[in-house]
Design a protein around this motif. Structure first.
Motif: not given
Length: 233
Positions: A38-39, A44-54, A64-70
């Motif tokens: 659901g991102i 904007a949330d997707h863009t931010t999440a991809v930047a974090y993944a990189v 990484v996914f734990r961090a992105l899903t709170g």
């Protein structure tokens, strides 16, 4: 066999971006994983999440996914499954390729009497599919995922597990190479004699400058000669 008390006896090499070409499959898999939880792409949330993944490339994917899903374990697990399904689909359709010269470099390291251990943020199942696709099961001493060691990068667990499993005498005989800051941090925290960055993957010299490291190499193919030079000092 290596006899010097200061020689590098164990070399730990990252997989995707360091010894294995991913052709953009890792980043594409992150996009699909984020859509699955659901991102959606285009937000904007997707863009931010991809930047974090990189930024965190090289780390355990589930972390990484734990961090992105709170910290939502169910969503993190769903994202991780979607990521691995997408990556494995890419393996099926595109195949898997080595970084040019990587297998030869590993052969040189082994012929010098060094153990070579591959480390990755992938699950054991995905890791083993990559090894099977490359025909590398007999090329390396060992291959480790976070599940084999406790924690993924930037923690030093996989490197220290490699040290223990290969019977290497000390971290002073350990060298590690990778294409991300997480690889370098893990090597530094493990106390490795060599923490080498390679320019064939996700991060740049600018990124490498933000974390401790000992060398920056164009490719893993430069590592055998570097270690031979260090052993001669």
């Amino acid at each position: 066999m290596l006899t010097s008390r200061s020689s590098v006896q164990l070399v730990c090499l990252d997989m995707a971006g360091t010894t294995v070409e991913d052709g953009g499959a890792v980043l594409a898999a992150f996009h699909r994983a984020l859509d699955a939880v659901g991102i959606p792409t285009g937000t904007a949330d997707h863009t931010t999440a991809v930047a974090y993944a990189v930024e965190t490339m090289g780390r355990s994917k589930i972390e990484v996914f734990r961090a992105l899903t709170g910290g939502d374990e169910a969503r993190a697990a769903l994202a991780n499954r979607a990521f691995e399904a997408s990556y494995e689909e890419a393996l099926d359709t595109q195949g898997v390729r080595e970084i040019p010269g990587a297998a030869d470099a590993i052969e040189l390291l082994r012929s010098a009497g060094r153990h070579v251990v591959l480390t990755t943020g992938f699950s054991p199942a995905t890791r083993d599919r990559i090894l099977h696709g490359l025909g590398w099961h007999d090329l390396v001493t060992l291959a480790l995922s976070p599940a084999d060691a406790g924690r993924g990068r930037p923690h030093p667990d996989m490197l220290l597990t490699a040290l223990l499993r290969t019977g290497t005498e000390s971290v002073h005989h350990l060298a590690a190479a990778g294409d991300t800051t997480s690889d370098l941090l893990a090597a530094h925290r493990a106390g490795a004699r060599v923490a080498a960055a390679v320019r064939t993957g996700s991060h740049s010299d600018t990124d490498f400058a933000t974390v401790p490291h000992t060398h920056v190499l164009d490719s893993v193919t430069d590592l055998p000669s570097l270690l031979d030079t260090l052993d001669a000092l």
